[in-house]
Motif scaffolding. Structure first.
Motif, PDB file in Angstrom:
ATOM      1  N   ASP A  60      18.042 -12.563-107.513  1.00 16.23           N
ATOM      2  CA  ASP A  60      19.009 -13.483-108.107  1.00 16.23           C
ATOM      3  C   ASP A  60      18.361 -14.381-109.166  1.00 16.23           C
ATOM      4  N   PHE A  64      19.329 -14.529-113.327  1.00 13.14           N
ATOM      5  CA  PHE A  64      19.590 -15.748-114.107  1.00 13.14           C
ATOM      6  C   PHE A  64      18.632 -15.869-115.289  1.00 13.14           C
ATOM      7  N   ILE A 145      27.382 -19.321-117.255  1.00 11.72           N
ATOM      8  CA  ILE A 145      27.118 -18.727-115.939  1.00 11.72           C
ATOM      9  C   ILE A 145      27.729 -19.689-114.925  1.00 11.72           C
ATOM     10  N   TYR A 146      28.881 -19.312-114.395  1.00 14.50           N
ATOM     11  CA  TYR A 146      29.638 -20.236-113.559  1.00 14.50           C
ATOM     12  C   TYR A 146      30.310 -19.507-112.406  1.00 14.50           C
ATOM     13  N   ASN A 147      30.743 -20.297-111.431  1.00 13.26           N
ATOM     14  CA  ASN A 147      31.563 -19.759-110.350  1.00 13.26           C
ATOM     15  C   ASN A 147      32.978 -19.506-110.843  1.00 13.26           C
ATOM     16  N   SER A 148      33.561 -18.422-110.378  1.00 15.47           N
ATOM     17  CA  SER A 148      34.963 -18.112-110.651  1.00 15.47           C
ATOM     18  C   SER A 148      35.679 -17.918-109.325  1.00 15.47           C
ATOM     19  N   GLU A 161      35.302 -16.087-104.268  1.00 18.29           N
ATOM     20  CA  GLU A 161      34.501 -16.918-105.173  1.00 18.29           C
ATOM     21  C   GLU A 161      33.251 -16.126-105.530  1.00 18.29           C
ATOM     22  N   GLN A 163      30.063 -15.413-108.895  1.00 17.49           N
ATOM     23  CA  GLN A 163      29.431 -15.920-110.105  1.00 17.49           C
ATOM     24  C   GLN A 163      29.749 -14.981-111.271  1.00 17.49           C
ATOM     25  N   HIS A 164      30.106 -15.605-112.390  1.00 16.64           N
ATOM     26  CA  HIS A 164      30.557 -14.898-113.577  1.00 16.64           C
ATOM     27  C   HIS A 164      29.581 -15.190-114.714  1.00 16.64           C
ATOM     28  N   TRP A 354      28.393 -11.052-111.440  1.00 17.77           N
ATOM     29  CA  TRP A 354      26.992 -11.106-110.989  1.00 17.77           C
ATOM     30  C   TRP A 354      26.812 -10.326-109.682  1.00 17.77           C
ATOM     31  N   GLN A 355      27.630 -10.622-108.675  1.00 14.87           N
ATOM     32  CA  GLN A 355      27.439  -9.966-107.380  1.00 14.87           C
ATOM     33  C   GLN A 355      27.764  -8.468-107.439  1.00 14.87           C
TER      34      GLN A 355
END
Length: 382
Positions: A60, A64, A145-148, A161, A163-164, A354-355
């Motif tokens: 991870d 990033f 790079i944020y949570n969606s 939820e 990460q985008h 991301w995931q």
């Protein structure tokens, strides 16, 4: 070939099987496993004691760092953006009512914002705000790079939820696709060179070797959605694929297409009114159906990881689309009005899950194994 899943069966006897890795045994029907509270209860111990999550932490961190390094190398600048919004990028299911027959949009998560008696959402994409940043002088490309957040139940390839990694630039369709494919290659090569031990915890030597060449362009097939449906019909004889619609296109079809073409897939030219409202119209087909100037990237033996496209530039065209989707114009006023401003230029962009990428990279059976603290439709824990 480097494959996470196999799609098999015909008509109503279909399943997606998991091929296994160094940690997980093959699973006959991966879709049959549900995301349950027990997974979350066990996660605290897993994070502390499991070697899986120690190596995932290393991976991870590199995702990033490699993302920032790649975007910096092409001149894209990072943006600090809000997580609450009145404008959602996939509003079809919320506002469209009965206007459209079918739309692939997912529901956003609505929240109470102080004492306002109106819809406020958690962001399910940063795209609108990235587009706004591009109105500034000398800002040509941006990323976040944020949570969606999306109000859909967690399953083997979805989290509520996630990460985008999102990108937007004053560029055209082809350059946007190239950047999307190249960032996957860059991140993958960075992980191969910087964390071989963590990769080999999950993957065999042969699989790591496959990864090193998987993002060569010879492993990429570009097909229209119409061609994809035809290929699926020839493969299965299923009459449903004769209908030009996304209604019967899901996980099984994505995995199966990569088997048919033995490649990563760039899938493009979708029915315009079945995609997000901001996608530009590329052209009309022979039946007069408008096609979108957008593309999905489906990884070999897996699912869509990137959604991309060109945004509507013309104010009147965007206003017409907003009316078709029955959007509240007061909420979307900034997005509509930016088309009238002199600095405005047409933009293109994409969102990378991301995931989803990590799940594919490490050949994990379930997406909740690609994140330390998963969030689905059950009570958030730990």
């Amino acid at each position: 070939m480097f494959r996470v899943y196999e799609a098999s069966g015909r008509l109503d006897k279909r399943q997606i099987s998991y091929r296994g890795n160094n940690v997980f045994e093959p699973i006959e029907d991966v879709q049959a496993t549900l995301f349950t509270p027990d997974i979350c209860k066990k996660r605290l111990q897993d994070i502390i004691f499991s070697e899986h999550f120690r190596h995932l932490h290393i991976i991870d961190n590199l995702v990033f760092l490699a993302t920032v390094e790649y975007f910096s190398s092409i001149g894209a600048q990072w943006c600090n953006l809000p997580l609450t919004t009145l404008m959602i990028s996939s509003p079809g299911e919320v506002y469209q009512g009965k206007i459209l027959d079918y739309n692939t949009d997912s529901l956003p998560i609505q929240i109470d914002w102080f004492d306002l008696n109106r819809k406020v959402f958690l962001s399910e994409s940063s795209q609108f705000y990235l587009e706004l940043r591009l109105l500034q002088e000398n800002v040509e490309m941006v990323f976040s790079i944020y949570n969606s957040f999306r109000k859909e139940k967690a399953d083997f390839s979805h989290l509520s939820e996630f990460q985008h990694i999102e990108f937007e630039g004053k560029i055209g369709y082809e350059e946007n696709i190239k950047i999307a494919f190249d960032i996957l290659k860059f991140i993958t090569n960075k992980i191969i060179s910087s964390a071989p031990k963590s990769l080999k915890y999950f993957l065999s030597e042969d699989e790591v070797e496959m990864l090193s060449t998987t993002f060569e362009y010879r492993n990429l097939a570009r097909i229209s959605f119409k061609e994809a449906l035809h290929a699926l019909y020839v493969d299965t004889s299923d009459e449903r694929y004769k209908k030009f619609s996304l209604e019967h296109f899901g996980a099984w079809e994505e995995v199966r297409l990569t088997q048919i073409f033995n490649a990563h897939i760039i899938l493009e030219e979708f029915p315009l009114l079945q995609t997000s409202f901001y996608h530009n119209e590329l052209r009309k087909d022979e039946h007069g159906i408008p096609l979108s100037e957008s593309a999905d990237l489906i990884l070999m033996g897996f699912r869509e990881v990137i959604g991309s496209g060109v945004r509507i530039q013309n104010y009147e065209a965007l206003l017409e689309k907003a009316s078709i989707f029955n959007l509240p114009k007061d909420d979307y006023y900034p997005y509509l009005e930016m088309r009238k401003l002199n600095p405005y230029q047409k933009t293109s962009g994409f969102g990378l899950g991301w995931q989803r990428y990590t799940q594919w990279l490490l050949k994990l059976p379930y997406i909740w194994d690609a994140v330390h603290i998963p969030r689905g439709h059950i009570l958030p824990a730990p």
